[in-house]
Design a protein around this motif. Structure first.
Motif, PDB file in Angstrom:
ATOM      1  N   ILE A 138      13.161   5.208  -7.432  1.00  0.00           N
ATOM      2  CA  ILE A 138      13.254   5.956  -6.165  1.00  0.00           C
ATOM      3  C   ILE A 138      11.923   5.889  -5.416  1.00  0.00           C
ATOM      4  N   CYS A 139      10.811   5.990  -6.163  1.00  0.00           N
ATOM      5  CA  CYS A 139       9.485   5.915  -5.531  1.00  0.00           C
ATOM      6  C   CYS A 139       9.272   4.565  -4.847  1.00  0.00           C
ATOM      7  N   ILE A 140       9.671   3.487  -5.517  1.00  0.00           N
ATOM      8  CA  ILE A 140       9.522   2.153  -4.937  1.00  0.00           C
ATOM      9  C   ILE A 140      10.368   2.032  -3.666  1.00  0.00           C
ATOM     10  N   MET A 185       2.162   6.190  -7.312  1.00  0.00           N
ATOM     11  CA  MET A 185       1.119   7.031  -7.914  1.00  0.00           C
ATOM     12  C   MET A 185       1.459   8.519  -7.752  1.00  0.00           C
ATOM     13  N   GLY A 186       1.898   8.876  -6.541  1.00  0.00           N
ATOM     14  CA  GLY A 186       2.325  10.269  -6.328  1.00  0.00           C
ATOM     15  C   GLY A 186       3.568  10.590  -7.127  1.00  0.00           C
ATOM     16  N   GLY A 187       4.484   9.603  -7.215  1.00  0.00           N
ATOM     17  CA  GLY A 187       5.726   9.817  -7.959  1.00  0.00           C
ATOM     18  C   GLY A 187       5.492  10.043  -9.432  1.00  0.00           C
ATOM     19  N   LEU A 188       4.526   9.324 -10.020  1.00  0.00           N
ATOM     20  CA  LEU A 188       4.220   9.497 -11.447  1.00  0.00           C
ATOM     21  C   LEU A 188       3.728  10.915 -11.731  1.00  0.00           C
ATOM     22  N   ILE A 189       2.919  11.442 -10.804  1.00  0.00           N
ATOM     23  CA  ILE A 189       2.465  12.835 -10.942  1.00  0.00           C
ATOM     24  C   ILE A 189       3.664  13.781 -10.872  1.00  0.00           C
ATOM     25  N   GLY A 190       4.560  13.512  -9.894  1.00  0.00           N
ATOM     26  CA  GLY A 190       5.756  14.347  -9.751  1.00  0.00           C
ATOM     27  C   GLY A 190       6.665  14.268 -10.962  1.00  0.00           C
ATOM     28  N   ILE A 191       6.813  13.057 -11.516  1.00  0.00           N
ATOM     29  CA  ILE A 191       7.656  12.882 -12.716  1.00  0.00           C
ATOM     30  C   ILE A 191       7.079  13.681 -13.884  1.00  0.00           C
ATOM     31  N   GLU A 245       0.831  -1.202   0.000  1.00  0.00           N
ATOM     32  CA  GLU A 245       0.000   0.000   0.000  1.00  0.00           C
ATOM     33  C   GLU A 245       0.868   1.255   0.000  1.00  0.00           C
ATOM     34  N   SER A 246       1.930   1.242   0.789  1.00  0.00           N
ATOM     35  CA  SER A 246       2.856   2.371   0.829  1.00  0.00           C
ATOM     36  C   SER A 246       3.532   2.584  -0.526  1.00  0.00           C
ATOM     37  N   VAL A 247       3.942   1.473  -1.154  1.00  0.00           N
ATOM     38  CA  VAL A 247       4.600   1.567  -2.469  1.00  0.00           C
ATOM     39  C   VAL A 247       3.624   2.087  -3.522  1.00  0.00           C
ATOM     40  N   VAL A 248       2.374   1.591  -3.504  1.00  0.00           N
ATOM     41  CA  VAL A 248       1.373   2.026  -4.485  1.00  0.00           C
ATOM     42  C   VAL A 248       1.119   3.523  -4.368  1.00  0.00           C
TER      43      VAL A 248
END
Length: 412
Positions: A384-386, A347-353, A340-343
């Motif tokens: 990095i997000c993972i 998801m937040g990381g993709l927005i940031g990318i 859950e933490s990774v997901v």
């Protein structure tokens, strides 16, 4: 594989059930990733601009210029070692005596920040005015879009004529205006525009399209000063001869400046690709600093994610108790919260990318280097997000897995 899909499905259901908290968490992560990817993508855009700028000059070009100041520090407090500027006579003599298969030009920077005017229109005070000879635009990697180049008579006669960059034409005459044969003001003098240069881009601030070139003798007469220094550019059509010509040029210029055989050269000879490499090497230090700043921002985001996950564990204590009562082991509970933490983090990381790519390309467009996709930083951002998701979720997941099922079922 089915176990992973099931945990991802549970994680998504949990995110949907707590949308506000999940969105806030994603925003925290996206800001951290956006800072990291955005800064590093922007630096890549600057590097591309430097490479494009110097590639346009050609890898078969080298420049003779003033030596850098060499500072020496000793117990007796030696003063900085300074070198005399390259004079017009020295540069002109070199051009006359360098009888090799190469094109040689002499130039000088007349003004670093001039404002050009035409009637009621004027440019920003960021136009570089160069004094150049008939070979200047060729050895500097420029091409004419329209009009003509200087002639030898123009140079010797000190004519009041100029070649201007595309940005200057747009600023003074509009996007569809024609500057040819118009008279513009450079400083206090009137100059006839005889040519407009093809767009080259303004990366790295080395002239680019914000440029005006006037005859060398005109620059000496109206912009001259005792400290005025001159630059020599040498262009060869055969790149195989470049190193040979470089050594010949150094020997000739040492002779012109009367440097003893055992003495060190008091001038620099720089190949265009070497100069680009020097600037990129300096940017590597900036990249290191920017990476540290981005990682610190990401660390703050990771701590925020961990805190929110700990709150989530507390709020879902009863749910954890029910799962354990139904047979879920500590490993299952732990993996559920980790995934859950990774997901959330991914998801937040993709927005940031996405926003990081936009920031990088905005800077790229400002430097006229075109659109690019920083694949390296996209892949690095996901990894990095993972990693951040695993690190941030480990403590909450471990805490959730160790909860006593009976106490958890009693939790209110």
């Amino acid at each position: 594989m089915s176990f992973l899909k099931e945990n991802i499905s549970i994680a998504i259901d949990s995110i949907k059930a707590n949308r506000l908290r999940a969105i806030i968490t994603m925003l925290i992560i996206s800001i951290g990733i956006m800072a990291l990817v955005g800064i590093l993508s922007a630096i890549d855009a600057i590097k591309n601009g430097i490479n494009d700028n110097f590639t346009s000059m050609g890898a078969n070009t080298f420049t003779i210029r003033n030596a850098d100041v060499n500072i020496r520090v000793g117990r007796k407090g030696h003063r900085p070692k300074t070198y005399e500027s390259i004079t017009y006579k020295e540069a002109a003599r070199f051009k006359k005596e360098f009888n090799f298969p190469a094109l040689t030009s002499v130039s000088t920077l007349a003004s670093f920040s001039a404002r050009l005017k035409f009637e009621n229109e004027k440019t920003n005070p960021n136009i570089q005015v160069f004094g150049g000879d008939e070979n200047y635009i060729l050895t500097s990697g420029y091409e004419l879009e329209k009009g003509r180049n200087f002639t030898l008579q123009d140079i010797e006669g000190g004519s009041h004529i100029t070649l201007i960059g595309k940005d200057v034409e747009k600023a003074l005459f509009g996007a569809k205006g024609d500057a040819l044969h118009k008279f513009i003001k450079i400083g206090s003098g009137r100059y006839k525009v005889i040519g407009v240069l093809k767009p080259k881009g303004n990366s790295s601030g080395f002239g680019g399209d914000k440029i005006s070139v006037i005859p060398l003798n005109t620059a000496r007469q109206y912009f001259g000063s005792p400290e005025m220094s001159f630059t020599i550019n040498v262009l060869t059509k055969d790149i195989k001869l470049l190193n040979l010509l470089l050594f010949e040029a150094e020997g000739l210029f040492r002779k012109i400046r009367k440097i003893p055989i055992t003495g060190n050269s008091d001038f620099d000879i720089v190949k265009s690709d070497n100069l680009a490499t020097m600037l990129i090497d300096d940017l590597e230090k900036v990249t290191m600093g920017a990476t540290i700043i981005g990682l610190i921002t990401l660390l703050g985001a990771a701590i925020g994610l961990m805190n929110i996950m700990l709150v989530s564990v507390t709020e879902r204590t009863r749910e954890i108790g029910i799962r354990k009562a139904m047979g879920a082991t500590q490993a299952i509970i732990k993996n559920q919260f980790l995934i859950e933490s990774v997901v959330i983090c991914v998801m937040g990381g993709l927005i940031g990318i996405l926003f990081g790519i936009i920031i990088g390309n905005l800077i790229s467009f400002a430097l006229s280097t075109g659109f690019f996709i920083p694949w390296f930083w996209i892949i690095a951002g996901v990894i990095i997000c993972i990693v951040v998701g695993l690190l941030s979720g480990y403590l909450p997941a471990k805490r959730a897995s160790r909860l006593d099922p009976i106490d958890s079922l009693r939790f209110e």
